[in-house]
Design a protein around this motif. Sequence first.
Motif, short mmCIF file in Angstrom:
data_model
loop_
_atom_site.label_atom_id
_atom_site.label_comp_id
_atom_site.label_asym_id
_atom_site.label_seq_id
_atom_site.Cartn_x
_atom_site.Cartn_y
_atom_site.Cartn_z
N VAL A 192 0.86 -1.18 0.00
CA VAL A 192 0.00 0.00 0.00
C VAL A 192 0.90 1.23 0.00
O VAL A 192 1.76 1.38 0.87
CB VAL A 192 -0.91 0.02 1.24
CG1 VAL A 192 -1.73 1.31 1.30
CG2 VAL A 192 -1.85 -1.19 1.23
N CYS A 193 0.69 2.09 -0.98
CA CYS A 193 1.54 3.27 -1.14
C CYS A 193 1.43 4.20 0.06
O CYS A 193 0.32 4.48 0.55
CB CYS A 193 1.14 4.00 -2.42
SG CYS A 193 2.23 5.36 -2.81
N ARG A 194 2.58 4.68 0.51
CA ARG A 194 2.60 5.59 1.67
C ARG A 194 2.12 6.98 1.29
O ARG A 194 1.95 7.83 2.17
CB ARG A 194 4.02 5.65 2.25
CG ARG A 194 4.54 4.34 2.83
CD ARG A 194 3.76 3.88 4.06
NE ARG A 194 3.67 4.88 5.09
CZ ARG A 194 4.59 5.09 6.04
NH1 ARG A 194 5.67 4.34 6.07
NH2 ARG A 194 4.43 6.04 6.95
N HIS A 195 1.87 7.24 0.00
CA HIS A 195 1.34 8.54 -0.39
C HIS A 195 -0.15 8.61 -0.06
O HIS A 195 -0.55 9.20 0.93
CB HIS A 195 1.58 8.78 -1.89
CG HIS A 195 1.00 10.06 -2.40
ND1 HIS A 195 0.43 10.17 -3.65
CD2 HIS A 195 0.88 11.28 -1.82
CE1 HIS A 195 -0.01 11.41 -3.82
NE2 HIS A 195 0.25 12.11 -2.73
N ARG A 196 -0.97 7.93 -0.86
CA ARG A 196 -2.41 7.99 -0.59
C ARG A 196 -3.10 6.65 -0.66
O ARG A 196 -4.32 6.57 -0.70
CB ARG A 196 -3.08 8.99 -1.54
CG ARG A 196 -2.72 10.42 -1.14
CD ARG A 196 -3.66 11.51 -1.61
NE ARG A 196 -4.83 11.10 -2.30
CZ ARG A 196 -5.11 11.42 -3.58
NH1 ARG A 196 -4.25 12.14 -4.29
NH2 ARG A 196 -6.22 11.02 -4.14
N GLN A 229 7.12 0.80 -8.57
CA GLN A 229 6.58 2.15 -8.76
C GLN A 229 5.06 2.14 -8.65
O GLN A 229 4.38 1.34 -9.31
CB GLN A 229 6.97 2.70 -10.13
CG GLN A 229 6.56 4.16 -10.29
CD GLN A 229 7.02 4.72 -11.61
OE1 GLN A 229 6.53 4.35 -12.68
NE2 GLN A 229 7.99 5.63 -11.55
N CYS A 230 4.55 3.04 -7.82
CA CYS A 230 3.09 3.15 -7.68
C CYS A 230 2.53 3.79 -8.95
O CYS A 230 3.01 4.82 -9.41
CB CYS A 230 2.75 4.00 -6.46
SG CYS A 230 0.98 4.24 -6.26
N PRO A 231 1.48 3.17 -9.53
CA PRO A 231 0.97 3.69 -10.80
C PRO A 231 0.18 4.99 -10.67
O PRO A 231 -0.20 5.58 -11.69
CB PRO A 231 0.07 2.55 -11.30
CG PRO A 231 -0.21 1.68 -10.15
CD PRO A 231 0.83 1.92 -9.10
N TYR A 232 -0.09 5.45 -9.42
CA TYR A 232 -0.96 6.64 -9.27
C TYR A 232 -0.16 7.94 -9.49
O TYR A 232 -0.42 8.68 -10.43
CB TYR A 232 -1.59 6.60 -7.88
CG TYR A 232 -2.86 7.42 -7.70
CD1 TYR A 232 -3.32 8.31 -8.66
CD2 TYR A 232 -3.62 7.28 -6.53
CE1 TYR A 232 -4.48 9.05 -8.47
CE2 TYR A 232 -4.79 8.00 -6.33
CZ TYR A 232 -5.21 8.89 -7.31
OH TYR A 232 -6.36 9.61 -7.12
N HIS A 233 0.86 8.20 -8.66
CA HIS A 233 1.65 9.43 -8.81
C HIS A 233 3.14 9.14 -8.92
O HIS A 233 3.97 10.01 -8.72
CB HIS A 233 1.40 10.38 -7.63
CG HIS A 233 -0.04 10.59 -7.30
ND1 HIS A 233 -0.72 9.80 -6.38
CD2 HIS A 233 -0.96 11.46 -7.78
CE1 HIS A 233 -1.98 10.18 -6.31
NE2 HIS A 233 -2.16 11.18 -7.15
N ALA A 234 3.45 7.86 -9.16
CA ALA A 234 4.83 7.44 -9.46
C ALA A 234 5.79 7.51 -8.27
O ALA A 234 6.99 7.64 -8.48
CB ALA A 234 5.38 8.20 -10.66
S1 FES Z 1 -0.97 6.87 -4.12
FE1 FES Z 1 0.92 6.02 -4.73
S2 FES Z 1 1.93 7.65 -5.67
FE2 FES Z 1 0.10 8.52 -5.02
#
Ligand code: FES
Length: 377
Positions: A92-96, A111-116
Amino acid sequence: MTAIGSTTGWQNGLAGEIMRPLADGWTLPASWYSDPAVLKLERERIFAHSWQYVGHVDSVATPGSFLATEVGHVPVVIVCDNDGEVRGFVNVCRHRGHIVAQGSGCRATLQCPYHAWTYGLDGTLRAAPRSEREPGFDADAFSLLPIAVDTWGPFVFANVDPEASPLGETIVGIPELVDASGVDLGSLRLRTRVEWEMPANWKNAVENYLECYHCPTAHPSLAKVVDVDVDSYRLVERELSSSQFGSIRPSVYAEGANVAYVPRGEVEGAQYHFIWPNTTVNIEAGRTNLSVDVTFPTTPGRSKGWTDYYYGADVSDEEAAELLVFSSQVALEDQSLVESVQSGLESGMVPQGRLLLSSEKLLAHFQRLVSAALVGD
Ligand code: FES
Ligand SMILES: [Fe+2]
């Protein structure tokens, strides 16, 4: 790692639903098979702290190889890092919160596909586009959350709790039994993964696995091959696991025997091992075979999982198919049983069932573990 809620099982009223004691053969309350509060507690207290099978070591054998999967409700990713060490992270991405890695493959980074946002194979955040514009942004604080990973032979297990005790403590006794079964773990090759969903609470599905009291009535083809009689079918319980052993009826080998499957091969008897809370390891008599099955809840009334079918490298496709047809028939019969039980439990009309402890003691053992996890008793 998930915080345990501040309310205990006694405070939240769950314990009060056990009106009659499990020790006397009474079942868990029917309401526990459809109550969202019970599922929430199970996720916190069981699935966030237990070992579950995730796959074969070959899928994470070379640096950069990864496998995205689930441990209970938690998305996880198992990776082979640059030093060749197998490790795992909450996927789970630590961004969002987007899921970072999908499927399986081989990459230098994740690499997270949402905001890289891009993570190294050690879980550290290596790049977050535009983060240099954020005063005080500390990339070191946003590594993927680590989980525990361990192996038994070729099988990879994961536990969301990074402080988990070694897998060996949970499966103690089982590796020796599998070794003695005639199955050489080193010879196994993963042939098929079957994924499934079931309109039944996960406990209901596991409980069906844990007793063969239903076999003579519900699995006529199995009961003609495996001796499921009460005095010959063996049940063994351990702290966090249990095993069932069935020998093959001699009548199977008689000329003209009308049976669905005639076991011929290295493995003489059937072994069915349950590993708390939701993994089973199954060996049928015949050619070298082993299947690993995982079941977990998606909602209070639904579960999903997968079965990995392994066979010896020299087992032919025809031999594998013959065994698969035989076990798939049993699985189909079981599915209809648990769906029916789910309807009955959800009616609320029978708040507690009554087990026959001589035949259903492994099911009772499982229910005690669930009860201990949820209400501390
Ligand atoms: S949620 Fe993964 S980069 Fe934004
Ligand atoms: Fe069954």
